[in-house]
Design an enzyme around this catalytic site. Structure first.
Site, PDB file in Angstrom:
ATOM      1  N   GLU A   3      10.871   0.330  10.512  1.00 19.86           N
ATOM      2  CA  GLU A   3      11.926   1.371  11.260  1.00 19.86           C
ATOM      3  C   GLU A   3      13.173   1.576  10.608  1.00 19.86           C
ATOM      4  O   GLU A   3      14.116   1.904  11.206  1.00 19.86           O
ATOM      5  CB  GLU A   3      12.080   0.246  12.321  1.00 19.86           C
ATOM      6  CG  GLU A   3      11.479  -0.578  13.332  1.00 19.86           C
ATOM      7  CD  GLU A   3      11.609  -1.415  14.225  1.00 19.86           C
ATOM      8  OE1 GLU A   3      11.894  -1.771  15.488  1.00 19.86           O
ATOM      9  OE2 GLU A   3      11.713  -2.844  13.663  1.00 19.86           O
TER      10      GLU A   3
ATOM     11  N   ASN B  89       1.221  -0.933   0.293  1.00 15.61           N
ATOM     12  CA  ASN B  89       0.004   0.195  -0.208  1.00 15.61           C
ATOM     13  C   ASN B  89       0.666   1.351   0.071  1.00 15.61           C
ATOM     14  O   ASN B  89       1.419   1.799   1.356  1.00 15.61           O
ATOM     15  CB  ASN B  89      -0.785  -0.126   1.004  1.00 15.61           C
ATOM     16  CG  ASN B  89      -1.467   1.543   1.838  1.00 15.61           C
ATOM     17  OD1 ASN B  89      -1.864   2.711   1.149  1.00 15.61           O
ATOM     18  ND2 ASN B  89      -3.102   1.067   2.183  1.00 15.61           N
TER      19      ASN B  89
ATOM     20  N   THR C 154      -0.439   4.368   3.237  1.00 18.28           N
ATOM     21  CA  THR C 154       0.865   3.266   4.576  1.00 18.28           C
ATOM     22  C   THR C 154       1.592   3.351   4.374  1.00 18.28           C
ATOM     23  O   THR C 154       2.561   3.620   5.604  1.00 18.28           O
ATOM     24  CB  THR C 154       0.061   2.269   4.780  1.00 18.28           C
ATOM     25  OG1 THR C 154      -0.190   2.087   3.985  1.00 18.28           O
ATOM     26  CG2 THR C 154      -1.373   2.052   4.986  1.00 18.28           C
TER      27      THR C 154
HETATM   28 MO1  MOS Z   1       9.936  -2.303  17.710  1.00 16.66          MO
HETATM   29  S1  MOS Z   1      11.130  -1.597  19.126  1.00 16.66           S
HETATM   30  O1  MOS Z   1      10.461  -4.228  17.593  1.00 16.66           O
HETATM   31  O2  MOS Z   1       8.148  -2.271  18.597  1.00 16.66           O
END
Ligand code: MOS
Length: 736
Positions: free
Chosen positions: A703, A629, A632
């Site tokens: 991340e 997507n 997002t």
């Molecule tokens: Mo992430 S620090 O594994 O929520």
């Protein structure tokens, strides 16, 4: 005999689609766990320690007990009967193994030393402030290198990690044309999700229901059951919507079982809610780190050596290590590498995972060092990365399943206008503003874990998808719905997705950016089986109902289990028990590395007179396999870079060294970027195909973009001012 159905191919970059549950949230209809009403609850309020090390000599709760509505006060004088939490290293789902209220010994500032239980929140809170605690304090060790810290080598503490190396770094450094050697530090950081940390516990006979925001439904259920001494099947954990997490809700913290145990004593539901400041010491955080890095290279930019010594902080009682060198060693083609990670025990609460737990601080250090090396070599910093780009790990020769790092740099550089950069520090100006341009690499290992899903489809085209994963607010509900709709050939509106409930079949924990890769892979397997069962007719829209009629069913349901990298049956069994078997991190380590990559280019402006630092623009380009997507994904990338600005310029939990206490335990003084700090941020999605990583071909992105931003900003500050700040955050006083 029916032919196998044609494979539905998902697009390389999926349709931008808004998070459909967002409307529920902004209109107040999404019930967060702390909002779930329970009948006639007890309210609990924690009393915390005001010293970091020592012991309680006496607790006088007589004034507190006199407050109307107070029901009971628990402390080490009448401790709860609970088993010790099992840490990650022991196969459990707790980060800290400290069970509070069991002894008068104080281990860290803000430790829970009593819990007041009352008929109202107000009574509990008022009474909590009237509990008199008498303590004798001992000299506490606050941080890295302080007197009293105990330093351990990584090898002695962690079966998960070991120091990596190859070749002879000392000889290589001695033979290098250019070398650099510097130290970098990152501060304590706290995640502080908007939703406070809270638990609602309710018993029905021997069965416990816990309403609590959690990133790991079945893992948390198993850990809660273990500490209470009951079967996992007796625990029902519900966590349908979260008010943020960022790693703070990965594991069970002592609040949960305390709430459950106390509720049972009084045969009433109970709510235990931490205040904002209690969240700083009663949950986990990102520990401060220190890094010494040496790099060597030949004149042509070919790198020869990389050494990385790191020190991380942990508590006295838990040896927790992030050990980011496990990933940094694979980043560039460097033939000689030596790494050594140390863990220092101090009188602090146990740290844990926070967004890019190992990658953010370790890549900040490595990427800052890369910029320093580029300056010494007088080579453009992007060119230095290109010269040392690799498709294999220098450590063990493992190949990358895919790696598009330089494509990311090329796309980001073109969008940014990097070719106009004058390499000379302080050379680019606009009136009183010194302009600096910096860059850095983002890497994120592709994490996965076993997950299962149950999918059903009716003759009318209505689908139900169930998997006990968690949507952190980043779009899991939406991308799972999109995926199922595409694979089943139905509309998104016709798909219902259920997540966040331990009564559902186990999904992936929402930890380490692995939900989409893991849970969606299980969903895909189940959808593919439905399509196969319905046969060739199903592929033709005019014959869908005929496909059901042929099977003489109104509904088809399939269940599937996904184990990453062709994992074992043992991994799937472990999944049902909330275990850790079969979790993979960045490939298998020996033969294939699976990582997502990105390149971040930033501009900073530093005022010549006041040294005020502004970040007018960031361009990040990221390659992470199939993107389900585009909207997002972009939100995650932009959000990560905003977080990166915070890491670079704002965020730090300050510690009073003599008392080992945090001084800014609130969101007024713990600084994060606000709208005025967030410039124009551009996130470029670089399409990438990788059929090897998992059935969906997706890598984790949550991340990724937070990693690299701080190094890029630090390098840009140097480029603007000629001053290298190696200690985050970069505040203007450090530039004066
Ligand atoms: Mo992430 S620090 O594994 O929520």
């Amino acid at each position: 005999m029916t032919d196998p159905p044609p494979a539905v191919s998902l697009p390389a970059v999926g349709k931008p689609t808004s998070r459909y549950e967002a409307r529920l949230k902004v209109t107040g209809r999404a019930a967060f766990p702390s909002d779930i009403p329970v009948k006639d609850p007890l309210w609990a309020f924690a009393v915390t320690s005001h010293i970091a090390r020592g012991r309680i000599t006496r607790i006088d709760d007589s004034k507190a007990r006199a407050i109307p509505g107070v029901v009971e006060i628990y402390s080490y004088a009448n401790p709860p009967k609970l088993s010790q939490p099992k840490g990650l290293a022991q196969g459990g789902y707790a980060m800290s193994t400290l069970q509070p209220l069991l002894s008068p010994v104080i281990h860290h500032d803000g430790e829970m030393i009593a819990v007041v239980v009352a008929n109202s929140y107000e009574s509990a809170r008022e009474a909590a402030f009237l509990v008199e605690t008498h303590m004798v304090a001992e000299r506490a060790t606050a941080s890295l290198g302080d007197p009293g810290s105990e330093t351990l080598a990584l090898a002695s503490i962690s079966p998960r990690h070991h120091d990596r190396g190859v070749g002879d770094t000392e000889a290589a450094l001695a033979a290098s044309d250019v070398t650099m050697s510097e130290e970098y530090t990152t501060p304590t950081q706290h995640h502080n999700p908007l939703e406070l940390f809270s638990t609602t516990a309710e018993w029905q006979g021997d069965h416990l229901t816990v309403h609590e925001s959690s990133q790991s439904i079945h893992g948390a259920r198993a850990e809660v059951a273990r500490q209470l001494g009951i079967a996992a099947e007796q625990v029902h954990l519900v966590s349908k919507f979260l008010g943020g997490a960022f790693g703070s809700r990965c594991f069970v913290t002592p609040r949960t079982v305390l709430a459950a145990w106390i509720a049972r004593q009084h045969d009433r539901p109970l709510k235990l809610i931490y205040t904002r400041d209690q969240g700083f010491t009663l949950t986990t955080f990102r520990a401060e780190t220190r890094h010494r890095i040496r790099l060597g290279a030949m004149r042509n930019g070919k790198m020869t050596a990389y050494t990385h010594d790191a020190w991380e902080l942990s508590s006295r009682y838990d040896d927790v290590a992030m050990a980011g060198t496990n990933n940094t060693v694979h980043t560039y083609a460097i033939p000689n590498i030596a790494t050594k990670v140390h863990v220092e025990r101090t009188d602090r609460n146990t740290p844990g995972f926070m967004r890019g737990p190992s990658e953010m601080p370790y890549m900040y250090a490595l990427e800052s060092a890369m910029d320093e090396l580029a300056c010494k070599l007088k080579i453009d910093p992007i060119e230095l990365r290109r010269i040392n780009d690799t498709m294999h790990s220098p450590i063990n020769g493992a190949r990358f399943s895919s790696r598009s790092l330089m494509r990311c740099y090329d796309e980001a550089a073109a969008a940014f206008g990097w070719s106009k950069r004058n390499p000379e520090p302080g050379s680019m100006r606009d009136g009183d503003w010194l302009i600096g341009w910096g860059c850095a690499t983002a890497i994120l290992p592709m994490n996965m874990m076993p997950a299962s899903a149950r999918v059903s489809l009716t003759r009318k085209g209505e689908a139900l998808v169930q998997t006990a994963s968690t949507d952190l607010g980043t779009g899991a509900y939406t991308v799972i719905r999109q995926t199922a709709a595409q694979l089943l050939g139905t509309s998104e509106q016709a798909v219902t997705v259920e997540l966040g409930d331990s009564n559902l079949t186990p999904g992936s924990a929402a930890i380490g950016s692995r939900t989409t890769a893991s849970a969606c892979s299980a969903v895909k397997m189940a959808c593919d089986r439905i399509v196969t069962r319905l046969g060739a007719n199903f592929a033709r829209t005019d014959l869908i109902e005929a496909a059901f009629d042929q099977l003489q069913v109104s509904t088809v349901e399939e269940y599937a289990e996904f184990a990453p990298l062709n994992g074992s049956i043992a991994a799937l069994e472990s999944m049902h028990n909330g275990g850790l078997v079969g979790i993979t991190r960045g490939g298998d380590g020996d033969k294939v590395l699976m990582q997502a990559f990105g390149a971040e280019l930033v501009e900073v402006r530093v005022n010549r007179l006041t040294r005020e630092i502004r970040v007018p623009r960031i361009v990040g380009a990221f390659a992470a396999g199939r993107i389900l997507n585009a909207l997002t994904a972009r939100s995650q990338y932009v959000g990560g870079m905003v977080w990166g600005i915070g890491s670079a310029l704002h965020e730090a939990t300050e510690i009073e060294r003599r008392s080992a206490r945090y001084t800014n335990k609130n969101i007024a003084e713990y600084l994060i970027p606000v709208n005025a700090d967030v410039p124009h941020i551009e996130a470029i999605i670089v399409p990438e195909e990788d059929d090897e990583v998992n059935p969906m071909g997706v890598k984790g992105i949550g991340e990724l973009s937070n990693i690299g931003t701080a190094a890029a900003i630090a390098s840009a500050v140097y480029h603007a001012t000629g001053k290298r700040i190696r200690d985050l955050p970069i505040t203007l006083d450090k530039l004066l």
